[in-house]
Design a protein around this motif. Structure first.
Motif, PDB file in Angstrom:
ATOM      1  N   LEU A 291       0.830  -1.195   0.000  1.00  0.00           N
ATOM      2  CA  LEU A 291       0.000   0.000   0.000  1.00  0.00           C
ATOM      3  C   LEU A 291       0.874   1.258   0.000  1.00  0.00           C
ATOM      4  CD1 LEU A 291      -2.800   1.276   0.133  1.00  0.00           C
ATOM      5  CD2 LEU A 291      -2.776   0.914   2.610  1.00  0.00           C
ATOM      6  N   ARG A 292       1.919   1.268   0.822  1.00  0.00           N
ATOM      7  CA  ARG A 292       2.841   2.405   0.878  1.00  0.00           C
ATOM      8  C   ARG A 292       3.494   2.633  -0.479  1.00  0.00           C
ATOM      9  NH1 ARG A 292       6.749   0.451   4.183  1.00  0.00           N
ATOM     10  NH2 ARG A 292       5.108   0.381   5.758  1.00  0.00           N
ATOM     11  N   ALA A 293       3.947   1.549  -1.105  1.00  0.00           N
ATOM     12  CA  ALA A 293       4.588   1.656  -2.419  1.00  0.00           C
ATOM     13  C   ALA A 293       3.623   2.225  -3.453  1.00  0.00           C
ATOM     14  CB  ALA A 293       5.111   0.294  -2.866  1.00  0.00           C
ATOM     15  N   ALA A 294       2.375   1.778  -3.412  1.00  0.00           N
ATOM     16  CA  ALA A 294       1.371   2.273  -4.368  1.00  0.00           C
ATOM     17  C   ALA A 294       1.096   3.757  -4.146  1.00  0.00           C
ATOM     18  CB  ALA A 294       0.085   1.472  -4.241  1.00  0.00           C
ATOM     19  N   LEU A 295       1.015   4.173  -2.879  1.00  0.00           N
ATOM     20  CA  LEU A 295       0.749   5.577  -2.577  1.00  0.00           C
ATOM     21  C   LEU A 295       1.930   6.474  -2.953  1.00  0.00           C
ATOM     22  CD1 LEU A 295      -1.080   5.179   0.848  1.00  0.00           C
ATOM     23  CD2 LEU A 295      -2.089   5.922  -1.312  1.00  0.00           C
ATOM     24  N   GLN A 296       3.137   5.905  -2.925  1.00  0.00           N
ATOM     25  CA  GLN A 296       4.328   6.655  -3.315  1.00  0.00           C
ATOM     26  C   GLN A 296       4.543   6.615  -4.822  1.00  0.00           C
ATOM     27  OE1 GLN A 296       7.220   4.641  -0.861  1.00  0.00           O
ATOM     28  NE2 GLN A 296       7.119   6.221   0.723  1.00  0.00           N
ATOM     29  N   GLY A 297       3.789   5.733  -5.503  1.00  0.00           N
ATOM     30  CA  GLY A 297       3.932   5.617  -6.943  1.00  0.00           C
ATOM     31  C   GLY A 297       5.153   4.816  -7.366  1.00  0.00           C
ATOM     32  N   GLY A 298       5.715   4.051  -6.479  1.00  0.00           N
ATOM     33  CA  GLY A 298       6.915   3.274  -6.788  1.00  0.00           C
ATOM     34  C   GLY A 298       6.658   1.786  -6.830  1.00  0.00           C
TER      35      GLY A 298
END
Length: 197
Positions: free
Chosen positions: A17-24
Motif C-alpha cells: 500500500l505504501r509503495a502504491a501511494l508513493q507511486g513506486g
C-alpha cells in the motif's frame, strides 16, 4: 503499473500500500513481508490500511506503538520480544504473512513513533497527534472502527495472555456495538507510570 492479483487486496499489506501511494515499485505484486518481524505501518498509509479491512472481516487489527528502534532498555526488550515471538509463532511457515493471516482472529502490526527529530527518517506523529499515543500503547480496530486505545502491559506484567484478554474484551465491546470516536484522545491517569522507553 502492473495490476494486483484480484484475490490480493492492496490494503492487506502495508508495504504494498505504501509503495502504491508513493507511486513506486510498479512491478511488485505480492507481499514480501517477513514472517518473523511485524510489518511496519507509517503515517502515509495508516488510514487507508485501517479502513481497508473488509466489511465482513472478524479480525481484530492490533497496532503496537513502538519507538523507532527498540532500545536496550530491559523492559522494552522484554515487551518487544513477547510481541515478536507471538507474531513469529502465528506466521510460522507463511511465505506471504500479510495475505495468509486474513482468516486469523487478530493481526499484529507495528507503528514506529518518530522521536520528532528532523532529519532522522520519516516523521510518524499521526497517532500522537490524533490519539495522544505513545510507545508502549496499543490500538485495536475492527472493520475500520477504533475499539481500544491504551496500555496493556504494565511495569511488572508483559504476558501474551494480557494482550489476548484485551483482544477478547475488545471483541466483546464490538459485539455490543461499542466503539471509540475516530479522534479519541487517550487520557493519562495520574500516578500510572509506563516505562516502555
Amino acid at each position: 503499473m502492473v495490476p494486483l492479483l484480484p484475490s490480493i487486496p492492496l490494503t492487506t499489506c502495508p508495504a504494498l500500500l505504501r509503495a502504491a501511494l508513493q507511486g513506486g515499485e510498479e512491478q511488485r505484486r505480492r507481499c514480501c513481508c517477513s514472517a518473523t518481524l511485524m510489518p511496519v505501518v507509517t503515517d502515509l498509509e495508516y488510514d487507508a490500511f485501517i479502513m481497508g479491512q473488509p466489511l465482513d472481516s472478524k479480525q481484530i487489527l492490533v497496532v503496537c506503538v513502538t519507538p523507532p528502534q527498540p532500545s536496550g532498555n530491559t523492559h522494552t526488550a522484554t515487551r518487544w520480544d513477547v510481541l515478536q515471538d507471538l507474531f513469529r509463532t502465528r506466521n510460522k511457515n507463511r511465505a506471504m504473512p500479510c495475505t495468509q493471516c486474513q482468516m486469523d482472529s487478530f493481526r499484529l502490526v507495528r507503528y514506529e513513533m518518530s522521536a520528532g527529530m528532523a532529519g532522522f527518517g520519516p516523521e510518524n506523529v499521526l497517532l500522537q497527534q490524533r490519539h495522544g499515543a505513545a510507545p508502549g500503547m496499543f490500538l485495536m480496530y475492527l472493520k475500520g472502527k477504533l475499539l481500544f486505545v491504551g496500555y496493556i502491559f504494565t511495569s511488572d506484567s508483559c504476558l501474551v495472555e494480557d494482550l489476548q484478554r484485551q483482544i477478547c474484551r475488545t471483541r466483546r465491546d464490538h459485539r455490543l456495538g461499542l466503539s471509540l470516536p475516530t479522534d479519541h484522545k487517550f487520557r493519562y491517569h495520574c500516578g500510572v507510570r509506563y516505562d516502555w522507553l
